[in-house]
Design an enzyme around this catalytic site. Structure first.
Site, PDB file in Angstrom:
ATOM      1  N   LYS A 139      36.523  -2.613  30.381  1.00  0.00           N
ATOM      2  CA  LYS A 139      35.632  -1.950  28.852  1.00  0.00           C
ATOM      3  C   LYS A 139      35.554  -0.791  29.056  1.00  0.00           C
ATOM      4  CE  LYS A 139      33.567  -6.974  27.537  1.00  0.00           C
ATOM      5  NZ  LYS A 139      32.262  -7.643  26.789  1.00  0.00           N
ATOM      6  N   THR A 140      36.261   0.126  28.954  1.00  0.00           N
ATOM      7  CA  THR A 140      36.652   1.486  29.572  1.00  0.00           C
ATOM      8  C   THR A 140      36.500   1.840  28.254  1.00  0.00           C
ATOM      9  OG1 THR A 140      38.443   1.540  30.397  1.00  0.00           O
ATOM     10  CG2 THR A 140      36.656   1.596  31.391  1.00  0.00           C
TER      11      THR A 140
END
Length: 291
Positions: A139-140
Site C-alpha cells: 500500500k504505497t
C-alpha cells in the site's frame, strides 16, 4: 554513504532526474531572482523522528550541482532541542540550492516519517519479546514506492513483497475468480515454479487449512480479532507440525501502531501493516539560506 544505500538500484538517479524535470518543466523564475552566488544552506529537523532518505536527498543536490555534508548518520534518532536541530549543510549556487530544495525536503520528510513508524513498531515488538517479523505492505504511493520501502528498511522493518513480481499473494478476488483456494494455489504454482513463495489470504481457519493442503508457503490471517488470531495461529502451527509442514503465519488487516502489541502471539511469524505508509505523519524539515 548510508549503509542502506547499497540496496538501491542504479535507476533511482533517473527517477530523481524525472522528478526535477516535473518540478521545472520550463523557466525557473525564482532561480533567476537569486542568481548563482555561492551560498550555504542549513537543513533543520523540527520534529522528532528517524533520519531516512539520505541517498535520495544527496542525489537531488548532486544533480543540481551542490554538495551535502551531514551531521547525523542515517537511521539516527533526531530529537530537536529548542525547536530545531541542524542535521546537514548544503553548499552550492543559490539558484541550484533552491532548485532542489522542495523535492529534497518532500522525500526526506516522508521517508523519515515511515522510518520513524517502522522503528516504533519494531520497538513495540522488542518490548513484547516478539520474535516475528514486522513488515510493511504494498500500500504505497505510485511512483514513490522505492522511497517508502527504503524508509521501512532504515526503520528496521521488513519491506514484505516489493511488487507483483516478487511473491504471489492470492487474495479473495483471486480465489473467487478461480473457484477455490486450491485452484488458485495450483495455478499460481504452475506459473511461479519452485523459486517464488505463494501466500494466501484467509478469513477463517478452514480456509487456512485448505491453503496449507494446497501447498501455500504463507497463510495470512486477515481481519481477525487478536484473541481469534492467537487461537487460530496456534492451531495451524500444531497442524503443520503434525504434518511435517513449514508454513509461515502472517497477521494482517487494520492493525495499527496502537493495537500492534495485541497481535504479537508466539504462533505469529509476521505482522504486516498498511499503516506503515498510510496516514503516517511526516518528520518536519526545513532548509534555510542565510546571508
Amino acid at each position: 554513504m548510508a549503509k542502506h544505500a547499497a540496496l538501491l538500484p542504479t535507476t533511482f538517479a533517473r527517477t530523481i532526474e524525472n522528478w526535477l524535470v516535473e518540478d521545472i518543466p520550463s523557466f525557473d523564475y525564482g532561480g533567476y531572482v537569486v542568481g548563482d552566488d555561492e551560498k550555504e544552506a542549513t537543513l533543520y529537523c523540527k520534529s522528532p523522528g528517524i533520519l531516512a532518505g539520505v541517498p535520495f536527498f544527496n542525489e537531488v543536490f548532486r544533480q543540481t550541482g551542490c554538495t551535502v555534508f551531514w551531521s547525523f548518520e542515517e537511521g539516527a534518532e533526531i530529537i530537536p532541542q529548542s525547536g530545531r536541530v541542524a542535521v546537514a549543510q548544503v553548499h552550492g549556487p543559490a539558484r541550484r540550492i533552491l532548485m532542489g530544495e522542495r523535492l529534497a525536503l518532500n522525500i526526506l520528510a516522508r521517508c523519515s516519517g515511515i522510518a520513524s513508524r517502522a522503528r516504533r513498531l519494531r520497538s513495540i515488538a522488542d518490548q513484547k519479546a516478539f520474535a516475528g517479523v514486522i513488515a510493511g505492505t504494498r500500500k504505497t504511493t505510485p511512483g514513490f514506492r522505492l522511497v517508502e520501502k527504503y524508509g521501512m528498511e532504515v526503520g528496521g522493518a521488513d519491506t514484505h513483497r516489493m511488487d507483483l513480481s516478487t511473491m504471489v499473494m492470492l487474495k479473495d478476488n483471486h480465489v473467487w475468480a478461480t473457484g477455490s483456494i486450491t485452484n488458485a494455489v495450483m495455478r499460481a504454482r504452475s506459473a511461479a515454479g519452485f523459486s517464488i513463495k505463494i501466500e494466501v489470504e484467509c478469513q477463517s481457519e478452514e480456509e487456512a487449512l485448505e491453503a496449507i493442503a494446497a501447498g501455500a508457503d504463507i497463510v495470512m490471517l486477515d481481519n481477525f480479532t487478536p484473541e481469534d488470531m492467537a487461537v487460530c495461529a496456534t492451531s495451524l502451527k500444531a497442524h503443520c507440525l503434525s504434518n511435517h509442514r513449514q508454513v509461515l503465519i502472517e497477521a494482517s488487516g487494520g492493525i495499527t501502531e496502537e493495537t500492534a502489541a495485541n497481535f504479537m502471539s508466539p504462533a505469529i511469524d509476521i505482522i504486516s501493516f498498511g499503516a506503515m505508509t498510510q496516514g503516517v505523519p511526516h518528520v518536519d524539515f526545513s532548509l534555510k539560506i542565510y546571508p
